[in-house]
Design a protein around this motif. Structure first.
Motif, PDB file in Angstrom:
ATOM      1  N   PHE A  30     -31.169  -7.559  14.225  1.00 21.13           N
ATOM      2  CA  PHE A  30     -30.261  -6.767  13.793  1.00 21.13           C
ATOM      3  C   PHE A  30     -28.918  -6.905  14.153  1.00 21.13           C
ATOM      4  CE2 PHE A  30     -28.211  -2.487  12.701  1.00 21.13           C
ATOM      5  CZ  PHE A  30     -28.000  -2.604  11.264  1.00 21.13           C
ATOM      6  N   VAL A  31     -28.700  -6.845  15.538  1.00 18.06           N
ATOM      7  CA  VAL A  31     -27.309  -6.859  16.369  1.00 18.06           C
ATOM      8  C   VAL A  31     -26.885  -8.376  16.009  1.00 18.06           C
ATOM      9  CG1 VAL A  31     -26.557  -6.851  18.423  1.00 18.06           C
ATOM     10  CG2 VAL A  31     -27.889  -5.390  17.830  1.00 18.06           C
ATOM     11  N   LEU A  32     -27.653  -9.299  16.115  1.00 20.73           N
ATOM     12  CA  LEU A  32     -27.279 -10.553  15.911  1.00 20.73           C
ATOM     13  C   LEU A  32     -26.680 -10.789  14.422  1.00 20.73           C
ATOM     14  CD1 LEU A  32     -29.594 -12.695  17.916  1.00 20.73           C
ATOM     15  CD2 LEU A  32     -27.395 -11.907  18.450  1.00 20.73           C
ATOM     16  N   LEU A  33     -27.562 -10.172  13.317  1.00 18.60           N
ATOM     17  CA  LEU A  33     -27.124 -10.213  11.861  1.00 18.60           C
ATOM     18  C   LEU A  33     -25.614  -9.550  11.647  1.00 18.60           C
ATOM     19  CD1 LEU A  33     -27.829 -10.828   8.709  1.00 18.60           C
ATOM     20  CD2 LEU A  33     -28.749  -8.584   8.819  1.00 18.60           C
ATOM     21  N   ILE A  34     -25.630  -8.660  12.446  1.00 16.57           N
ATOM     22  CA  ILE A  34     -24.127  -7.904  12.451  1.00 16.57           C
ATOM     23  C   ILE A  34     -23.002  -8.747  13.068  1.00 16.57           C
ATOM     24  CG2 ILE A  34     -22.807  -5.961  13.489  1.00 16.57           C
ATOM     25  CD1 ILE A  34     -25.158  -4.176  13.261  1.00 16.57           C
ATOM     26  N   ALA A  35     -23.280  -9.492  14.075  1.00 13.49           N
ATOM     27  CA  ALA A  35     -22.592 -10.536  14.531  1.00 13.49           C
ATOM     28  C   ALA A  35     -22.288 -11.766  13.724  1.00 13.49           C
ATOM     29  CB  ALA A  35     -23.164 -10.860  15.925  1.00 13.49           C
ATOM     30  N   VAL A  36     -23.138 -12.210  12.876  1.00 14.33           N
ATOM     31  CA  VAL A  36     -22.764 -13.161  11.972  1.00 14.33           C
ATOM     32  C   VAL A  36     -22.017 -12.777  10.990  1.00 14.33           C
ATOM     33  CG1 VAL A  36     -23.946 -14.726  10.307  1.00 14.33           C
ATOM     34  CG2 VAL A  36     -24.804 -14.605  12.579  1.00 14.33           C
ATOM     35  N   LEU A  37     -22.476 -11.539  10.374  1.00 13.77           N
ATOM     36  CA  LEU A  37     -21.574 -10.823   9.105  1.00 13.77           C
ATOM     37  C   LEU A  37     -20.196 -10.459   9.626  1.00 13.77           C
ATOM     38  CD1 LEU A  37     -24.419  -8.664   7.621  1.00 13.77           C
ATOM     39  CD2 LEU A  37     -23.513 -10.954   6.757  1.00 13.77           C
ATOM     40  N   ALA A  38     -19.976 -10.077  10.744  1.00 16.97           N
ATOM     41  CA  ALA A  38     -18.566  -9.629  11.446  1.00 16.97           C
ATOM     42  C   ALA A  38     -17.753 -10.984  11.374  1.00 16.97           C
ATOM     43  CB  ALA A  38     -19.012  -8.949  12.676  1.00 16.97           C
ATOM     44  N   ILE A  39     -18.410 -11.961  11.910  1.00 22.85           N
ATOM     45  CA  ILE A  39     -17.619 -13.312  12.088  1.00 22.85           C
ATOM     46  C   ILE A  39     -17.230 -13.967  10.579  1.00 22.85           C
ATOM     47  CG2 ILE A  39     -17.650 -15.709  12.803  1.00 22.85           C
ATOM     48  CD1 ILE A  39     -19.434 -14.531  15.254  1.00 22.85           C
ATOM     49  N   ILE A  40     -18.175 -14.061   9.855  1.00 24.13           N
ATOM     50  CA  ILE A  40     -18.092 -14.447   8.298  1.00 24.13           C
ATOM     51  C   ILE A  40     -16.941 -13.599   7.798  1.00 24.13           C
ATOM     52  CG2 ILE A  40     -19.276 -14.812   6.032  1.00 24.13           C
ATOM     53  CD1 ILE A  40     -21.595 -15.792   7.689  1.00 24.13           C
ATOM     54  N   GLY A  41     -17.225 -12.138   7.747  1.00 27.47           N
ATOM     55  CA  GLY A  41     -16.263 -11.549   7.039  1.00 27.47           C
ATOM     56  C   GLY A  41     -14.863 -11.343   7.829  1.00 27.47           C
ATOM     57  N   GLY A  42     -14.481 -11.637   9.034  1.00 24.44           N
ATOM     58  CA  GLY A  42     -13.362 -11.865   9.633  1.00 24.44           C
ATOM     59  C   GLY A  42     -12.833 -13.213   9.242  1.00 24.44           C
ATOM     60  N   ILE A  43     -13.554 -14.280   9.005  1.00 31.19           N
ATOM     61  CA  ILE A  43     -12.870 -15.310   8.800  1.00 31.19           C
ATOM     62  C   ILE A  43     -12.423 -15.266   7.271  1.00 31.19           C
ATOM     63  CG2 ILE A  43     -13.541 -17.740   8.179  1.00 31.19           C
ATOM     64  CD1 ILE A  43     -15.151 -17.759  10.962  1.00 31.19           C
ATOM     65  N   ALA A  44     -12.962 -14.558   6.458  1.00 33.04           N
ATOM     66  CA  ALA A  44     -12.806 -14.507   5.066  1.00 33.04           C
ATOM     67  C   ALA A  44     -11.428 -13.552   4.821  1.00 33.04           C
ATOM     68  CB  ALA A  44     -13.953 -13.927   4.344  1.00 33.04           C
ATOM     69  N   ALA A  45     -11.382 -12.604   5.741  1.00 36.45           N
ATOM     70  CA  ALA A  45     -10.352 -11.537   5.977  1.00 36.45           C
ATOM     71  C   ALA A  45      -9.125 -12.313   6.311  1.00 36.45           C
ATOM     72  CB  ALA A  45     -10.493 -10.527   6.761  1.00 36.45           C
ATOM     73  N   VAL A  46      -9.393 -13.192   7.276  1.00 37.14           N
ATOM     74  CA  VAL A  46      -8.166 -13.698   7.764  1.00 37.14           C
ATOM     75  C   VAL A  46      -7.534 -15.002   6.513  1.00 37.14           C
ATOM     76  CG1 VAL A  46      -7.314 -15.868   9.547  1.00 37.14           C
ATOM     77  CG2 VAL A  46      -8.596 -13.682  10.051  1.00 37.14           C
ATOM     78  N   ILE A  47      -8.407 -15.510   6.253  1.00 35.48           N
ATOM     79  CA  ILE A  47      -8.188 -16.562   4.954  1.00 35.48           C
ATOM     80  C   ILE A  47      -7.587 -15.729   3.827  1.00 35.48           C
ATOM     81  CG2 ILE A  47      -9.079 -18.150   3.068  1.00 35.48           C
ATOM     82  CD1 ILE A  47     -11.272 -18.938   5.429  1.00 35.48           C
ATOM     83  N   LEU A  48      -7.989 -14.735   3.482  1.00 38.11           N
ATOM     84  CA  LEU A  48      -7.342 -13.646   2.359  1.00 38.11           C
ATOM     85  C   LEU A  48      -6.004 -13.533   2.712  1.00 38.11           C
ATOM     86  CD1 LEU A  48      -7.651 -12.427  -0.307  1.00 38.11           C
ATOM     87  CD2 LEU A  48      -8.534 -10.281   1.116  1.00 38.11           C
ATOM     88  N   ALA A  49      -5.673 -12.986   4.061  1.00 41.35           N
ATOM     89  CA  ALA A  49      -4.346 -12.564   4.492  1.00 41.35           C
ATOM     90  C   ALA A  49      -3.457 -13.775   4.555  1.00 41.35           C
ATOM     91  CB  ALA A  49      -4.598 -11.902   5.817  1.00 41.35           C
ATOM     92  N   LEU A  50      -3.735 -14.850   4.817  1.00 43.18           N
ATOM     93  CA  LEU A  50      -2.907 -16.117   4.848  1.00 43.18           C
ATOM     94  C   LEU A  50      -2.514 -16.334   3.366  1.00 43.18           C
ATOM     95  CD1 LEU A  50      -4.470 -18.054   7.919  1.00 43.18           C
ATOM     96  CD2 LEU A  50      -2.584 -16.633   7.957  1.00 43.18           C
ATOM     97  N   ARG A  51      -3.596 -16.248   2.632  1.00 41.03           N
ATOM     98  CA  ARG A  51      -3.271 -16.622   1.198  1.00 41.03           C
ATOM     99  C   ARG A  51      -2.476 -15.270   0.435  1.00 41.03           C
ATOM    100  NH1 ARG A  51      -8.302 -19.691  -1.432  1.00 41.03           N
ATOM    101  NH2 ARG A  51      -8.241 -21.521   0.098  1.00 41.03           N
ATOM    102  N   MET A  52      -2.335 -14.337   0.935  1.00 47.10           N
ATOM    103  CA  MET A  52      -1.714 -13.131   0.128  1.00 47.10           C
ATOM    104  C   MET A  52      -0.247 -13.433   0.354  1.00 47.10           C
ATOM    105  SD  MET A  52      -3.799  -9.988   1.894  1.00 47.10           S
ATOM    106  CE  MET A  52      -3.025  -8.647   0.913  1.00 47.10           C
ATOM    107  N   PRO A  53       0.340 -13.119  -0.983  1.00 49.89           N
ATOM    108  CA  PRO A  53       2.015 -13.456  -0.896  1.00 49.89           C
ATOM    109  C   PRO A  53       2.700 -12.363   0.117  1.00 49.89           C
ATOM    110  CG  PRO A  53       1.209 -11.992  -3.192  1.00 49.89           C
ATOM    111  CD  PRO A  53       0.036 -12.310  -2.049  1.00 49.89           C
ATOM    112  N   GLY A  54       3.787 -12.740   0.569  1.00 50.04           N
ATOM    113  CA  GLY A  54       4.401 -11.805   1.567  1.00 50.04           C
ATOM    114  C   GLY A  54       5.065 -12.441   2.533  1.00 50.04           C
TER     115      GLY A  54
END
Length: 184
Positions: free
Chosen positions: A160-184
């Motif tokens: 479960f802890v390792l699953l949280i780690a994987v999901l955190a990294i994937i979600g973090g990468i998705a958030a960074v990509i989203l932030a870089l694509r946001m206008p502003g």
């Protein structure tokens, strides 16, 4: 001075709400990636830190709920119970953060295992009652996974802890990509 205000001279332009939202999403993405990496590299200390933060939250929430009784008397029995349980849980977690870091995911794995047994039994009954063999197979698989979780809750907690780690990294990468694509 009035002309400066009207023309916007001397004001700091931060990009407005869109710019601040972009930086906030980027910040959250970086934090998620860092926590994901920490979970992989240092799973128990990171989980202990999060358990300590959870303990502080439970303790503070319990105190706030009890204090809210002086203003809002509705549902006082439930508020009293939530407040006392929050304070007790917070104190226990803060006194024993390492045990809590191991115990909370282990209990969670056991709860999910029991839930798997119950859902599996329901699916099994539905499968033999005319829902089809697919439902029965899902019931059998759910029972098997439930038994595995109950039989090996510590291994399930680590997974479960390792699953949280994987999901955190994937979600973090998705958030960074989203932030870089946001206008502003």
């Amino acid at each position: 001075m009035a002309n400066d205000i009207e023309s916007g001279a001397g004001s700091l332009d931060t990009g407005g709400a869109a710019g601040s939202a972009r930086w906030f999403v980027l910040f959250l993405g970086i934090i998620a990636i860092l926590f994901g990496v920490l979970f992989f590299v240092y799973p128990i200390p990171t989980l202990t830190l999060l358990a300590t933060i959870l303990g502080i939250y439970w303790l503070a929430n319990g105190v706030v709920v009890l204090l809210s009784l002086s203003r809002h008397k509705t549902g006082w029995g439930w508020k009293m119970l939530v407040g006392i349980l929050g304070i007790l849980a917070g104190v226990i977690v803060l006194i024993y953060p390492l045990y809590s870091a191991v115990l909370v995911p282990t209990i969670y794995a056991i709860i999910i295992g029991v839930e798997g047994l119950v859902i599996g039994a329901i699916y099994l009954v539905q499968g033999f009652s005319g829902e089809g063999w697919g439902t029965a197979v899902l019931g059998i698989l759910s029972i098997i996974f439930g038994l595995i979780l109950i039989a090996h809750p510590l291994i399930a907690a680590l997974a479960f802890v390792l699953l949280i780690a994987v999901l955190a990294i994937i979600g973090g990468i998705a958030a960074v990509i989203l932030a870089l694509r946001m206008p502003g």
